[in-house]
Write a protein that holds these residues in place. Structure first.
Motif, PDB file in Angstrom:
ATOM      1  N   VAL A  94       8.298 -49.644 -43.420  1.00 40.72           N
ATOM      2  CA  VAL A  94       9.814 -49.033 -43.287  1.00 40.72           C
ATOM      3  C   VAL A  94       9.339 -47.814 -42.606  1.00 40.72           C
ATOM      4  O   VAL A  94       8.745 -47.025 -42.834  1.00 40.72           O
ATOM      5  CB  VAL A  94      10.045 -48.910 -44.588  1.00 40.72           C
ATOM      6  CG1 VAL A  94      11.499 -48.047 -44.653  1.00 40.72           C
ATOM      7  CG2 VAL A  94      10.246 -49.877 -45.655  1.00 40.72           C
ATOM      8  N   ALA A  95      10.111 -47.804 -41.284  1.00 40.74           N
ATOM      9  CA  ALA A  95       9.865 -46.426 -40.706  1.00 40.74           C
ATOM     10  C   ALA A  95      10.941 -45.568 -40.798  1.00 40.74           C
ATOM     11  O   ALA A  95      10.469 -44.249 -40.662  1.00 40.74           O
ATOM     12  CB  ALA A  95      10.358 -46.946 -39.115  1.00 40.74           C
ATOM     13  N   GLY A  96      11.917 -45.742 -41.608  1.00 38.44           N
ATOM     14  CA  GLY A  96      12.940 -44.620 -42.026  1.00 38.44           C
ATOM     15  C   GLY A  96      12.658 -44.466 -43.442  1.00 38.44           C
ATOM     16  O   GLY A  96      11.635 -44.554 -44.090  1.00 38.44           O
ATOM     17  N   THR A  97      13.616 -44.022 -44.185  1.00 32.98           N
ATOM     18  CA  THR A  97      13.725 -43.813 -45.766  1.00 32.98           C
ATOM     19  C   THR A  97      13.829 -45.053 -46.403  1.00 32.98           C
ATOM     20  O   THR A  97      14.844 -45.709 -45.939  1.00 32.98           O
ATOM     21  CB  THR A  97      14.808 -42.886 -45.921  1.00 32.98           C
ATOM     22  OG1 THR A  97      14.456 -41.697 -45.266  1.00 32.98           O
ATOM     23  CG2 THR A  97      15.120 -42.549 -47.233  1.00 32.98           C
TER      24      THR A  97
END
Length: 170
Positions: free
Chosen positions: A87-90
């Motif tokens: 997961v590159a974001g939140t």
């Protein structure tokens, strides 16, 4: 090929098309079909097969290769990931989260309401507590096991080899 006037066109055997097929209405194919090129769809694509997926080879849609999705995805029921997930974001989780193996956190782990650990929680660098620590145990130890650590045990606080207080209130 034959037609009943200006309406439907019928074919009794295989049909091979070497160029585009243009039409203004619905193209209905009654049996299994193979497409050996790219399928471009400009409108919404609806798959009406409702077979539930129990593996990566079952379900109403089975994709042999990867899937590149440019925008949001909404999944109506459970999701199973058979490999790793990056997961590159939140990552926002609403509801209970069960971790069945080791959870490695390289950055900040923030629990805004509560964090319950059943078993052992190992903190290798620093533990910041903004308010209170409640421990339902007979002893709590802080330190690396050397004589400079802090131990709270049986209503006493020990720092190194010294007793600080022998009358703790509960």
């Amino acid at each position: 090929l034959w037609s009943r006037g200006l309406g439907d066109v019928y074919k009794r055997q295989d049909l091979t098309v070497h160029d585009d097929i243009d039409g203004k209405d619905t193209l209905t194919i009654a049996n299994a079909s193979d497409l050996n090129g790219t399928l471009n769809v400009a409108g919404i694509t609806t798959l009406e097969n409702v077979t539930n997926s129990t593996s990566n080879t079952t379900g109403g849609l089975v994709v042999s290769g990867g899937a590149g999705i440019k925008k949001s995805v909404t999944i109506g029921q459970d999701a199973t990931i058979e490999g790793n997930a990056d997961v590159a974001g939140t990552l926002d989780v609403t509801g209970v989260t069960h971790l069945k193996a080791t959870a490695n956190v390289d950055g900040l782990l923030e629990a805004k309401d509560s964090l319950k650990v059943t078993g052992t929680a190992n903190v290798s660098v620093r533990l910041n507590v903004g308010s209170n620590i409640h421990a339902n145990a007979t002893s709590v130890a802080v330190g690396d096991g050397s004589e400079t650590g802090i131990v709270i045990e049986d209503n006493s606080i020990f720092i190194g080899n010294s007793t600080v207080n022998t009358a703790l209130s509960t």
